[in-house]
Design a protein around this motif. Structure first.
Motif, mmCIF file in Angstrom:
data_model
loop_
_atom_site.group_PDB
_atom_site.id
_atom_site.type_symbol
_atom_site.label_atom_id
_atom_site.label_comp_id
_atom_site.label_asym_id
_atom_site.label_seq_id
_atom_site.Cartn_x
_atom_site.Cartn_y
_atom_site.Cartn_z
ATOM 1 N N VAL A 55 -3.221 -2.613 -6.821
ATOM 2 C CA VAL A 55 -3.958 -1.916 -5.762
ATOM 3 C C VAL A 55 -3.340 -2.226 -4.402
ATOM 4 O O VAL A 55 -3.175 -1.334 -3.564
ATOM 5 C CB VAL A 55 -5.459 -2.318 -5.801
ATOM 6 C CG1 VAL A 55 -6.189 -1.833 -4.570
ATOM 7 C CG2 VAL A 55 -6.108 -1.783 -7.068
ATOM 8 N N ALA A 56 -2.951 -3.481 -4.189
ATOM 9 C CA ALA A 56 -2.380 -3.886 -2.901
ATOM 10 C C ALA A 56 -0.997 -3.273 -2.672
ATOM 11 O O ALA A 56 -0.570 -3.141 -1.527
ATOM 12 C CB ALA A 56 -2.292 -5.406 -2.829
ATOM 13 N N SER A 57 -0.304 -2.876 -3.736
ATOM 14 C CA SER A 57 1.044 -2.334 -3.576
ATOM 15 C C SER A 57 1.031 -0.915 -3.009
ATOM 16 O O SER A 57 2.079 -0.382 -2.668
ATOM 17 C CB SER A 57 1.794 -2.362 -4.904
ATOM 18 O OG SER A 57 1.268 -1.403 -5.801
ATOM 19 N N GLY A 58 -0.143 -0.309 -2.949
ATOM 20 C CA GLY A 58 -0.238 1.018 -2.361
ATOM 21 C C GLY A 58 -0.210 2.113 -3.404
ATOM 22 O O GLY A 58 -0.096 1.852 -4.597
ATOM 23 N N PRO A 59 -0.302 3.354 -2.947
ATOM 24 C CA PRO A 59 -0.334 4.480 -3.874
ATOM 25 C C PRO A 59 1.002 4.636 -4.604
ATOM 26 O O PRO A 59 2.069 4.340 -4.060
ATOM 27 C CB PRO A 59 -0.613 5.684 -2.985
ATOM 28 C CG PRO A 59 -0.268 5.261 -1.612
ATOM 29 C CD PRO A 59 -0.404 3.768 -1.560
#
Length: 58
Positions: free
Chosen positions: A26-30
């Protein structure tokens, strides 16, 4: 009882590890758009390479 406790602890560690991986994802982005054809081709290449390295006849 000890066996059950060990299994429970291992299961809790698995859950903790999965939550960490989820949070990192989730933290790595879309993810953005995916080219499924390219993904398939790349996966097939890796599979063929792995077969050659392992000496598998499949």
């Amino acid at each position: 009882m000890r066996y059950w406790q060990l299994k429970r602890e291992l299961r809790q560690e698995d859950i903790k590890r999965l939550r960490q991986m989820w949070d990192e994802g989730v933290a790595s982005g879309p993810a953005g758009k995916l080219n499924m054809e390219k993904l398939r081709k790349d996966a097939r290449k890796r599979l063929e390479g792995a077969k050659k390295t392992s000496g598998s006849a499949d």
